[in-house]
Design a protein around this motif. Structure first.
Motif, PDB file in Angstrom:
ATOM      1  N   GLN A 286       0.838  -1.207   0.000  1.00 57.04           N
ATOM      2  CA  GLN A 286       0.000   0.000   0.000  1.00 57.04           C
ATOM      3  C   GLN A 286       0.871   1.255   0.000  1.00 57.04           C
ATOM      4  O   GLN A 286       0.611   2.205  -0.731  1.00 57.04           O
ATOM      5  CB  GLN A 286      -0.930  -0.039   1.232  1.00 57.04           C
ATOM      6  N   LYS A 287       1.917   1.220   0.838  1.00 55.69           N
ATOM      7  CA  LYS A 287       2.831   2.374   0.914  1.00 55.69           C
ATOM      8  C   LYS A 287       3.564   2.585  -0.421  1.00 55.69           C
ATOM      9  O   LYS A 287       3.780   3.718  -0.843  1.00 55.69           O
ATOM     10  CB  LYS A 287       3.842   2.163   2.041  1.00 55.69           C
ATOM     11  N   LEU A 288       3.932   1.466  -1.074  1.00 58.03           N
ATOM     12  CA  LEU A 288       4.583   1.577  -2.382  1.00 58.03           C
ATOM     13  C   LEU A 288       3.658   2.243  -3.393  1.00 58.03           C
ATOM     14  O   LEU A 288       4.073   3.107  -4.168  1.00 58.03           O
ATOM     15  CB  LEU A 288       4.981   0.191  -2.890  1.00 58.03           C
ATOM     16  N   LYS A 289       2.375   1.804  -3.361  1.00 58.54           N
ATOM     17  CA  LYS A 289       1.383   2.388  -4.285  1.00 58.54           C
ATOM     18  C   LYS A 289       1.250   3.882  -4.049  1.00 58.54           C
ATOM     19  O   LYS A 289       1.153   4.674  -4.989  1.00 58.54           O
ATOM     20  CB  LYS A 289       0.017   1.717  -4.090  1.00 58.54           C
ATOM     21  N   GLU A 290       1.211   4.263  -2.777  1.00 59.35           N
ATOM     22  CA  GLU A 290       1.066   5.688  -2.440  1.00 59.35           C
ATOM     23  C   GLU A 290       2.291   6.478  -2.880  1.00 59.35           C
ATOM     24  O   GLU A 290       2.192   7.596  -3.368  1.00 59.35           O
ATOM     25  CB  GLU A 290       0.854   5.854  -0.930  1.00 59.35           C
ATOM     26  N   LYS A 291       3.474   5.864  -2.707  1.00 58.76           N
ATOM     27  CA  LYS A 291       4.716   6.560  -3.043  1.00 58.76           C
ATOM     28  C   LYS A 291       4.810   6.842  -4.538  1.00 58.76           C
ATOM     29  O   LYS A 291       5.223   7.921  -4.959  1.00 58.76           O
ATOM     30  CB  LYS A 291       5.907   5.710  -2.588  1.00 58.76           C
ATOM     31  N   PHE A 292       4.413   5.859  -5.352  1.00 60.44           N
ATOM     32  CA  PHE A 292       4.568   5.997  -6.800  1.00 60.44           C
ATOM     33  C   PHE A 292       3.237   6.292  -7.518  1.00 60.44           C
ATOM     34  O   PHE A 292       3.126   6.039  -8.710  1.00 60.44           O
ATOM     35  CB  PHE A 292       5.189   4.722  -7.378  1.00 60.44           C
ATOM     36  N   ILE A 298       1.991   3.428 -13.224  1.00 59.51           N
ATOM     37  CA  ILE A 298       1.329   3.012 -11.966  1.00 59.51           C
ATOM     38  C   ILE A 298      -0.068   3.634 -11.900  1.00 59.51           C
ATOM     39  O   ILE A 298      -1.043   2.987 -11.534  1.00 59.51           O
ATOM     40  CB  ILE A 298       2.159   3.447 -10.729  1.00 59.51           C
ATOM     41  N   ARG A 299      -0.126   4.927 -12.291  1.00 59.95           N
ATOM     42  CA  ARG A 299      -1.410   5.628 -12.253  1.00 59.95           C
ATOM     43  C   ARG A 299      -2.409   4.991 -13.211  1.00 59.95           C
ATOM     44  O   ARG A 299      -3.582   4.842 -12.878  1.00 59.95           O
ATOM     45  CB  ARG A 299      -1.190   7.094 -12.615  1.00 59.95           C
ATOM     46  N   ARG A 300      -1.934   4.600 -14.382  1.00 62.14           N
ATOM     47  CA  ARG A 300      -2.826   3.978 -15.368  1.00 62.14           C
ATOM     48  C   ARG A 300      -3.394   2.662 -14.838  1.00 62.14           C
ATOM     49  O   ARG A 300      -4.579   2.401 -14.941  1.00 62.14           O
ATOM     50  CB  ARG A 300      -2.063   3.727 -16.669  1.00 62.14           C
ATOM     51  N   ILE A 301      -2.521   1.852 -14.195  1.00 62.25           N
ATOM     52  CA  ILE A 301      -2.980   0.571 -13.638  1.00 62.25           C
ATOM     53  C   ILE A 301      -3.974   0.811 -12.502  1.00 62.25           C
ATOM     54  O   ILE A 301      -5.018   0.164 -12.414  1.00 62.25           O
ATOM     55  CB  ILE A 301      -1.774  -0.260 -13.136  1.00 62.25           C
ATOM     56  N   ALA A 302      -3.664   1.783 -11.629  1.00 61.30           N
ATOM     57  CA  ALA A 302      -4.520   2.038 -10.463  1.00 61.30           C
ATOM     58  C   ALA A 302      -5.894   2.571 -10.863  1.00 61.30           C
ATOM     59  O   ALA A 302      -6.902   2.270 -10.219  1.00 61.30           O
ATOM     60  CB  ALA A 302      -3.832   3.021  -9.523  1.00 61.30           C
ATOM     61  N   GLN A 303      -5.928   3.353 -11.943  1.00 61.72           N
ATOM     62  CA  GLN A 303      -7.186   3.997 -12.320  1.00 61.72           C
ATOM     63  C   GLN A 303      -8.002   3.199 -13.335  1.00 61.72           C
ATOM     64  O   GLN A 303      -9.173   3.499 -13.550  1.00 61.72           O
ATOM     65  CB  GLN A 303      -6.913   5.398 -12.885  1.00 61.72           C
TER      66      GLN A 303
END
Length: 356
Positions: A286-292, A298-303
């Motif tokens: 979770q912290k890695l996701k927040e950091k990057f 990363i943003r494309r995958i998350a969204q």
């Protein structure tokens, strides 16, 4: 009918033939021992939460005969008082068969009424003449109302911030208002492609879930204009109602094809008991996701979310329409006398008037 379900076993444990005609509204008492229902037969009934004993008949504790059809009901968060809506907003004492006071402002049918969970004497209601009206129970008068471009279906108060509420509107948007400054909403949440029918806050007050006519359920952060999550299935039809459970883990929704669905509030969360190493690994990820989170890939995958074709096409169409409107406005401004066409912010566009 009213059905009571056991969520852990996913079984219906009790069915009550409550009213003649539709059951229009339902709410539980603050202590959880009983609940109230209103229906098309102009009655308000109070029922026990426990099943009747062996040989005992299924009967309401109290029945109140009203004069008009009631379309909604909500219970006070601390006292033995509840409110019904229909032709007007009535506030009842549980021990009496006539309302303590009746509140009205305008002459249209009121679709929903909600008590504020923090400032418990405040109420909000939505009427079909596009009004959101706020009342104070102590003064027995309406406080103020805001008129929007289109009708508001329901509203929900933030359980953590006393003055904040979110309204679900027919114009595909949700509006988060601060009741002290109704001139413009705090945030306009735009993602649905059809009328929003219901909204409910998470117990943390940081997010809310909305149900729409476009056959999808979306989760919005309170301070963001777009949803962080969208839920849909092939068989789910127009979603009529939605609720966020008190443990902040699940979302329940009821839809047109007569099913209740149970969703996780956080789609990727693992259910059940977690080992310490699992928990540590999850927190680290979770912290890695927040950091990057702002890294493009990363943003494309998350969204990224898969959407049904109908919703995807409607979103595209609406984007084109919005762009055309913006272009038209720019051209008008360009060819008009300077200052004759003032800029109107997106927030203020949808507000017609505020009456105090």
């Amino acid at each position: 009918q009213v059905k009571i379900w056991n969520l852990t076993k996913r079984q219906c444990i009790r069915t009550i033939q409550a009213h003649e005609g539709f059951v229009r509204g339902m709410c539980a008492r603050f202590c959880g021992t009983s609940f109230f229902t209103v229906g098309d037969d102009k009655t308000v009934k109070q029922w026990k939460m426990e099943s009747p004993e062996y040989g005992e008949e299924e009967e309401p504790i109290h029945t109140i005969l009203g004069k008009t059809v009631y379309t909604g009901i909500d219970h006070h968060w601390k006292e033995a008082v509840f409110a019904t809506c229909g032709h007007q907003v009535d506030i009842w004492d549980e021990q009496r068969t006539s309302p303590m006071c009746s509140l009205t402002w305008g002459f249209d049918s009121i679709s929903s009424v909600k008590f504020n969970p923090i400032e418990t004497y405040l109420l909000g209601s939505c009427a079909s003449d596009r009004n959101i009206v706020l009342y104070d129970m102590r003064k027995s008068t309406p406080l103020k109302k805001v008129i929007l471009n289109m009708r508001t279906n329901t509203l929900c108060w933030n359980p953590m911030e006393a003055f904040v509420f979110t309204a679900a509107n027919e114009d595909y948007n949700l509006y988060t208002f601060d009741m002290r400054f109704l001139e413009s909403p705090v945030t306009v949440h735009m993602d649905h492609v059809s009328a929003v029918l219901d909204v409910d806050y998470s117990p943390t007050g940081k997010e809310f879930v909305s149900a729409s006519f476009d056959k999808s359920v979306r989760i919005f952060p309170v301070d963001k204009g777009h949803s962080r999550e969208v839920y849909h299935t092939k068989r789910m039809q127009h979603v009529i109602t939605v609720k966020w459970t008190s443990d902040n883990k699940y979302i329940l929704c009821g839809s047109d094809e007569m099913n209740i669905r149970l969703w996780k509030a956080n789609a990727s969360e693992k259910l059940g008991v977690l080992a310490p190493r699992e928990k540590a690994a999850m927190n680290y990820n979770q912290k890695l996701k927040e950091k990057f989170q702002y890294h493009p890939q990363i943003r494309r995958i998350a969204q990224h979310r898969h959407l049904p074709k109908s919703i995807f096409c409607q979103i595209k169409e609406q984007r084109i329409m919005r762009e055309a409107r913006r272009r038209k406005e720019l051209n008008r401004r360009k060819h008009s006398k300077p200052g004759s066409m003032p800029f109107v912010s997106e927030r203020k566009k949808h507000i017609v008037a505020v009456v105090k």
